[in-house]
Design an enzyme around this catalytic site. Structure first.
Site, PDB file in Angstrom:
ATOM      1  N   ASN A 113       8.571  -1.761  -4.895  1.00  0.00           N
ATOM      2  CA  ASN A 113       7.719  -0.541  -4.920  1.00  0.00           C
ATOM      3  C   ASN A 113       7.736   0.042  -3.589  1.00  0.00           C
ATOM      4  O   ASN A 113       6.582  -0.127  -2.874  1.00  0.00           O
ATOM      5  CB  ASN A 113       6.652  -0.496  -5.702  1.00  0.00           C
ATOM      6  N   GLN A 172       6.415  -3.075   6.820  1.00  0.00           N
ATOM      7  CA  GLN A 172       6.763  -2.115   7.386  1.00  0.00           C
ATOM      8  C   GLN A 172       5.533  -2.093   8.694  1.00  0.00           C
ATOM      9  O   GLN A 172       6.169  -1.628   9.748  1.00  0.00           O
ATOM     10  CB  GLN A 172       6.410  -0.646   6.925  1.00  0.00           C
ATOM     11  N   HIS A 204       7.871  -7.723  -3.935  1.00  0.00           N
ATOM     12  CA  HIS A 204       6.487  -8.073  -4.440  1.00  0.00           C
ATOM     13  C   HIS A 204       6.758  -9.610  -4.884  1.00  0.00           C
ATOM     14  O   HIS A 204       7.044  -9.622  -6.191  1.00  0.00           O
ATOM     15  CB  HIS A 204       6.000  -7.203  -5.266  1.00  0.00           C
ATOM     16  N   CYS A 207       5.424  -5.676   1.591  1.00  0.00           N
ATOM     17  CA  CYS A 207       5.638  -4.400   1.312  1.00  0.00           C
ATOM     18  C   CYS A 207       5.176  -3.477   2.415  1.00  0.00           C
ATOM     19  O   CYS A 207       5.837  -3.314   3.355  1.00  0.00           O
ATOM     20  CB  CYS A 207       5.051  -4.028  -0.254  1.00  0.00           C
ATOM     21  N   PHE A 208       4.196  -2.790   2.495  1.00  0.00           N
ATOM     22  CA  PHE A 208       3.595  -1.720   3.507  1.00  0.00           C
ATOM     23  C   PHE A 208       3.082  -3.083   4.745  1.00  0.00           C
ATOM     24  O   PHE A 208       3.429  -2.624   5.814  1.00  0.00           O
ATOM     25  CB  PHE A 208       2.174  -1.430   3.281  1.00  0.00           C
ATOM     26  N   GLU A 262       4.383 -11.699  -5.764  1.00  0.00           N
ATOM     27  CA  GLU A 262       3.301 -12.049  -6.618  1.00  0.00           C
ATOM     28  C   GLU A 262       3.649 -11.455  -8.096  1.00  0.00           C
ATOM     29  O   GLU A 262       3.234 -12.170  -9.135  1.00  0.00           O
ATOM     30  CB  GLU A 262       1.983 -11.194  -6.193  1.00  0.00           C
ATOM     31  N   GLY A 269       0.703  -1.262   0.043  1.00  0.00           N
ATOM     32  CA  GLY A 269      -0.027  -0.029  -0.040  1.00  0.00           C
ATOM     33  C   GLY A 269       0.878   1.378   0.095  1.00  0.00           C
ATOM     34  O   GLY A 269       2.106   1.031   0.285  1.00  0.00           O
TER      35      GLY A 269
END
Length: 379
Positions: free
Chosen positions: A305, A267, A353, A263-264, A355, A235
């Site tokens: 990302n 964190q 990522h 990812c998010f 996926e 996100g």
């Protein structure tokens, strides 16, 4: 953002918050837009990049010089819309050339109101961002163009990414279910902080029924689906603002339910374990980042990302409220934390990522690792 009609010969200008400007031509919608200037190193997968909710409020500079060659189709988007705030390319394709293409990239950008610019020296722009760091930017075309001092003042009035709480803006408002492919083996509650469509699909391929829940979901709503595991998605925004997801994850950790974050979500796990987060100078974006899985020693080429990272020690096991934790993955370019795992509870996360619809697929095994955690818990 203001919009008019697109026009390939319409002049455009990109203005960075430090005063540097680049001139080119309008690409996509004509008007103005603002965001954080970041660069993506992927040579393929631009459609997946554009529709990744993690790019919300960012202006993406493509380092690959030729963009748009394969056009746009209705099968490859990662979400229902384009999320980037603006798009910067050097040499857009004059014509889409792919048997799956249904329209051109600039037509799609214009149709969704995304202001872009072409004809820019993206190599020089990327080098500038690498030296100075990600920063606010504006793209102006057509009637939105004014003198550069005026445009610069407008860029500097735009909100910064630091302190931005954005996940609820991109997440689903209503829960939905992605059914398992074949025989159902497990149920997973996926907290949508900006989830990409390929993520629940990768789980469904492994016999998982995925209940995708809004970012505002409560602990009671998560456990109402009787999950075998809980997933926290990627996100946008600053993880230091994500107090609700952190509290929600702590509730999951207290119950020792198998947990996986991307990812998010990585964190969020870092914060839930008591680690801090910080903003990277220019972030990791693209599909060619080398990461080492420290549990196996294997090096993976991965898709990234992210503009923020977890501040956790690389050289030791840390004691946390939920047991021992360690850094499981690290970026070989700059030693940024790329994964965490608990040693006393079934929980782990990665910053990249796995996926990766556009590839690479080196990290797809992480979904199998999640399945193994759920199998172990059930046994």
């Amino acid at each position: 953002m203001t919009l008019s009609t697109r026009g390939a010969q319409t002049p455009a200008v990109l203005v960075l918050e430090d005063g540097r400007a680049f001139r080119g031509r309008a690409y996509g919608a004509v008007g103005e837009t603002f965001g954080e200037a970041v660069f993506s190193t992927g040579m393929t997968g631009y459609q997946e990049t554009l529709t990744d909710p993690s790019y919300h409020r960012q202006v993406v500079v493509m380092t690959a010089p030729h963009v748009g060659n394969t056009g746009v189709n209705d099968e490859d988007p990662e979400s229902a819309r384009i999320w980037v705030s603006g798009y910067v390319v050097r040499d857009p394709a004059r014509k889409a050339s792919n048997w799956r293409a249904q329209r051109s990239l600039d037509e799609e950008l214009a149709a969704q109101g995304v202001v872009g610019i072409s004809g820019v020296d993206t190599r020089a722009l990327t080098r500038h961002l690498r030296e100075r760091g990600a920063m606010r930017v504006g793209i102006f075309s057509g009637n939105a163009i004014a003198d550069e001092d005026t445009l610069l003042a407008r860029v500097r009035q735009a909100p910064e990414m630091t302190g931005a709480d954005l996940s609820a803006e991109v997440a689903t408002k209503e829960a939905y279910v992605v059914p398992a492919i074949g025989t159902k083996r497990f149920t997973v509650a996926a907290v949508d902080l900006g989830i990409k469509g390929m993520t629940p699909h990768r789980m469904a391929e492994r016999g998982i029924e995925v209940h995708v829940l809004p970012a505002t979901a409560t602990l009671e709503e998560v456990y109402a689906v009787n999950p075998d595991g809980v997933f926290f998605s990627n996100g946008p925004g600053d993880p230091s603002t994500a107090d609700h997801p952190v509290a929600l994850m702590r509730g999951v950790l207290e119950r020792s339910t198998p947990l996986f974050g991307i990812c998010f979500g990585n964190q969020i796990l870092g914060r839930a374990l008591g680690f801090g987060t910080y903003k990277l100078k220019y972030g990791h974006r693209g599909i060619n980042q080398p990461v080492q899985d420290r549990t196996t020693g294997k090096v993976e080429v991965t898709a990234h990302n992210h503009g923020f990272a977890v501040d956790a020690p690389l050289d030791k096991v840390s004691d946390t409220e939920f047991g021992r934790a360690e850094v499981s993955h690290v970026c070989l370019n700059d030693q940024v934390v790329e994964g965490l795992q608990l040693l006393d509870r079934p929980a782990f996360s990665v910053q990249y990522h796995p996926e990766a619809a556009a590839g690479p697929h080196d990290a797809a095994y992480l979904f199998d690792r999640f399945v193994s955690l759920m199998e172990g818990q059930r046994a």
